[in-house]
Design a protein around this motif. Structure first.
Motif, mmCIF file in Angstrom:
data_model
loop_
_atom_site.group_PDB
_atom_site.id
_atom_site.type_symbol
_atom_site.label_atom_id
_atom_site.label_comp_id
_atom_site.label_asym_id
_atom_site.label_seq_id
_atom_site.Cartn_x
_atom_site.Cartn_y
_atom_site.Cartn_z
ATOM 1 N N MET A 27 4.212 -7.138 17.122
ATOM 2 C CA MET A 27 4.546 -7.884 15.953
ATOM 3 C C MET A 27 5.907 -8.096 15.571
ATOM 4 S SD MET A 27 3.042 -7.132 12.306
ATOM 5 C CE MET A 27 4.295 -6.933 10.909
ATOM 6 N N ASN A 28 6.592 -8.937 15.435
ATOM 7 C CA ASN A 28 8.039 -8.998 14.876
ATOM 8 C C ASN A 28 8.107 -8.381 13.716
ATOM 9 O OD1 ASN A 28 9.026 -10.154 17.200
ATOM 10 N ND2 ASN A 28 8.331 -12.087 16.271
ATOM 11 N N ARG A 29 9.287 -7.650 13.493
ATOM 12 C CA ARG A 29 9.602 -6.838 12.198
ATOM 13 C C ARG A 29 10.307 -8.114 11.012
ATOM 14 N NH1 ARG A 29 13.293 -1.707 13.418
ATOM 15 N NH2 ARG A 29 14.822 -3.204 13.038
ATOM 16 N N GLY A 30 9.875 -7.628 9.984
ATOM 17 C CA GLY A 30 10.365 -8.538 8.794
ATOM 18 C C GLY A 30 10.235 -7.860 7.663
ATOM 19 N N ILE A 31 10.707 -8.630 6.460
ATOM 20 C CA ILE A 31 10.591 -8.224 5.343
ATOM 21 C C ILE A 31 9.848 -9.267 4.337
ATOM 22 C CG2 ILE A 31 12.654 -6.878 5.338
ATOM 23 C CD1 ILE A 31 14.170 -9.324 3.994
ATOM 24 N N TYR A 32 9.311 -8.821 3.289
ATOM 25 C CA TYR A 32 8.582 -9.592 2.497
ATOM 26 C C TYR A 32 9.276 -9.387 1.085
ATOM 27 C CZ TYR A 32 4.648 -9.523 5.442
ATOM 28 O OH TYR A 32 3.692 -9.582 6.478
ATOM 29 N N ILE A 33 9.659 -10.797 0.564
ATOM 30 C CA ILE A 33 10.118 -11.068 -0.813
ATOM 31 C C ILE A 33 8.988 -11.228 -1.728
ATOM 32 C CG2 ILE A 33 11.920 -12.092 -2.112
ATOM 33 C CD1 ILE A 33 12.944 -10.821 0.226
ATOM 34 N N GLN A 34 8.689 -10.413 -2.708
ATOM 35 C CA GLN A 34 7.706 -10.559 -3.731
ATOM 36 C C GLN A 34 8.308 -10.903 -4.966
ATOM 37 O OE1 GLN A 34 7.000 -6.413 -3.268
ATOM 38 N NE2 GLN A 34 4.712 -7.119 -2.496
ATOM 39 N N ILE A 35 7.868 -12.060 -5.634
ATOM 40 C CA ILE A 35 8.491 -12.462 -7.014
ATOM 41 C C ILE A 35 7.411 -12.163 -8.054
ATOM 42 C CG2 ILE A 35 8.979 -14.286 -8.523
ATOM 43 C CD1 ILE A 35 10.252 -15.615 -5.848
ATOM 44 N N ILE A 36 7.668 -11.179 -8.994
ATOM 45 C CA ILE A 36 6.558 -10.906 -9.810
ATOM 46 C C ILE A 36 7.117 -11.180 -11.466
ATOM 47 C CG2 ILE A 36 5.528 -8.626 -10.842
ATOM 48 C CD1 ILE A 36 5.895 -7.314 -8.226
ATOM 49 N N GLU A 37 5.997 -11.805 -11.991
ATOM 50 C CA GLU A 37 6.437 -12.043 -13.544
ATOM 51 C C GLU A 37 5.099 -11.317 -14.354
ATOM 52 O OE1 GLU A 37 7.192 -15.765 -16.412
ATOM 53 O OE2 GLU A 37 6.543 -16.172 -14.427
ATOM 54 N N ASN A 38 5.551 -10.585 -15.325
ATOM 55 C CA ASN A 38 4.426 -9.934 -16.274
ATOM 56 C C ASN A 38 3.671 -9.019 -15.191
ATOM 57 O OD1 ASN A 38 5.523 -11.339 -18.505
ATOM 58 N ND2 ASN A 38 4.135 -12.864 -18.076
ATOM 59 N N GLU A 39 4.317 -8.172 -14.333
ATOM 60 C CA GLU A 39 3.489 -7.471 -13.439
ATOM 61 C C GLU A 39 2.384 -8.062 -12.624
ATOM 62 O OE1 GLU A 39 4.898 -4.628 -13.388
ATOM 63 O OE2 GLU A 39 5.965 -5.111 -14.942
ATOM 64 N N GLU A 40 2.386 -9.402 -12.259
ATOM 65 C CA GLU A 40 1.658 -10.052 -11.654
ATOM 66 C C GLU A 40 2.382 -11.174 -10.421
ATOM 67 O OE1 GLU A 40 -1.328 -12.511 -13.388
ATOM 68 O OE2 GLU A 40 -1.907 -11.061 -14.695
ATOM 69 N N PHE A 41 2.057 -11.224 -9.289
ATOM 70 C CA PHE A 41 2.472 -11.725 -7.996
ATOM 71 C C PHE A 41 2.638 -13.241 -8.417
ATOM 72 C CE2 PHE A 41 0.654 -8.243 -5.655
ATOM 73 C CZ PHE A 41 1.936 -7.463 -5.413
ATOM 74 N N GLN A 42 3.838 -13.831 -8.310
ATOM 75 C CA GLN A 42 3.974 -15.224 -8.611
ATOM 76 C C GLN A 42 4.082 -15.957 -7.296
ATOM 77 O OE1 GLN A 42 3.734 -16.835 -11.756
ATOM 78 N NE2 GLN A 42 2.814 -14.697 -12.112
ATOM 79 N N ASP A 43 4.887 -15.228 -6.372
ATOM 80 C CA ASP A 43 5.130 -15.801 -5.173
ATOM 81 C C ASP A 43 5.260 -14.672 -4.098
ATOM 82 O OD1 ASP A 43 5.390 -17.637 -3.434
ATOM 83 O OD2 ASP A 43 7.083 -18.924 -4.258
ATOM 84 N N ARG A 44 5.393 -15.061 -2.794
ATOM 85 C CA ARG A 44 5.705 -14.277 -1.736
ATOM 86 C C ARG A 44 6.572 -14.954 -0.333
ATOM 87 N NH1 ARG A 44 0.996 -11.976 1.912
ATOM 88 N NH2 ARG A 44 1.003 -14.098 2.510
ATOM 89 N N ILE A 45 7.464 -14.470 -0.207
ATOM 90 C CA ILE A 45 8.148 -15.151 1.003
ATOM 91 C C ILE A 45 8.224 -14.068 2.236
ATOM 92 C CG2 ILE A 45 10.486 -16.296 1.750
ATOM 93 C CD1 ILE A 45 10.832 -16.421 -1.315
ATOM 94 N N PHE A 46 8.270 -14.663 3.500
ATOM 95 C CA PHE A 46 8.293 -13.469 4.516
ATOM 96 C C PHE A 46 9.375 -13.998 5.332
ATOM 97 C CE2 PHE A 46 7.440 -12.497 9.001
ATOM 98 C CZ PHE A 46 7.219 -11.245 8.841
ATOM 99 N N TRP A 47 10.333 -13.237 5.699
ATOM 100 C CA TRP A 47 11.339 -13.402 6.628
ATOM 101 C C TRP A 47 11.210 -12.580 7.768
ATOM 102 C CZ3 TRP A 47 16.101 -12.693 2.655
ATOM 103 C CH2 TRP A 47 15.972 -13.860 1.880
ATOM 104 N N ASN A 48 11.085 -13.362 8.948
ATOM 105 C CA ASN A 48 11.032 -12.549 10.426
ATOM 106 C C ASN A 48 12.373 -12.036 10.598
ATOM 107 O OD1 ASN A 48 11.171 -12.160 13.264
ATOM 108 N ND2 ASN A 48 8.984 -13.039 13.231
#
Length: 199
Positions: free
Chosen positions: A1-22
């Motif tokens: 599996m390729n390494r990567g990072i997850y960008i998590q956007i959170i509003e009011n302590e709840e996930f709004q969006d997620r982006i994965f960068w390989n």
């Protein structure tokens, strides 16, 4: 599996969006110059080993950097127009409407990805949301398989069933901060809830 990072956007302590960068993707390489500056200025990590919140000033730095890069790329777009092709998408940015052939041109694909990211980051700044970055560098296939099972059980039942997970895998998931153990119970962390097998 390729390494990567997850960008998590959170509003009011709840996930709004997620982006994965390989880490081998064009967009990750393209943005690395900006993320290195953020790491240096704010003494934080923005890579496959990280698990932290990015300060709002760091998000603003990233947004401004991407905007500068977009201005350059849009200049290239104007100089190298594609007039026909398949799978085009109209995208508006900064008052300019572009027809992007994202399957035929790496330039068009990069512009499309960066415009989408800028719009998300602008929403983060405007609404004072939070951005967390977490990496999957420490995950192996067995750990991911175990984590997927735990997440599936959690979504179905609201609880974590650990009986069928090997103790070594549980210990590794606790060690890399995907699970927290409290007494005999386990619960998924923010990182554990978001990491999966990226497509």
């Amino acid at each position: 599996m390729n390494r990567g990072i997850y960008i998590q956007i959170i509003e009011n302590e709840e996930f709004q969006d997620r982006i994965f960068w390989n880490e081998s993707s064009d967009i990750y390489t393209f943005l690395r110059n900006h993320t290195l500056k953020i790491e240096h200025k704010f003494d934080t990590k923005f890579n496959a080993f990280s698990d932290n919140e990015i300060p709002m000033d760091g998000i603003k730095m990233l947004t401004n950097g991407i905007k500068n890069d977009l201005n350059f790329l849009i200049g290239e777009y104007d100089n190298k127009l594609i007039t026909n092709g398949l799978n085009s998408m109209e995208v508006e940015y900064n008052g300019k409407l572009m027809k992007l052939y994202y399957k035929a041109s790496n330039l068009h694909l990069m512009i499309l990805n960066l415009v989408r990211l800028v719009k998300k980051l602008e929403s983060v700044i405007e609404k004072n949301k939070k951005i967390f970055v977490c990496g999957n560098a420490y995950f192996n296939d067995n750990m991911l398989e175990s984590l997927m099972k735990l997440k599936t059980d959690f979504k179905k039942k609201g609880t974590i069933e650990v009986e069928k997970i090997a103790e070594t895998e549980l210990n590794e998931l606790v060690k890399n901060k995907s699970l927290i153990k409290s007494g005999k119970e386990y619960r998924l962390t923010r990182k554990g809830l978001v990491i999966d097998i990226a497509e």
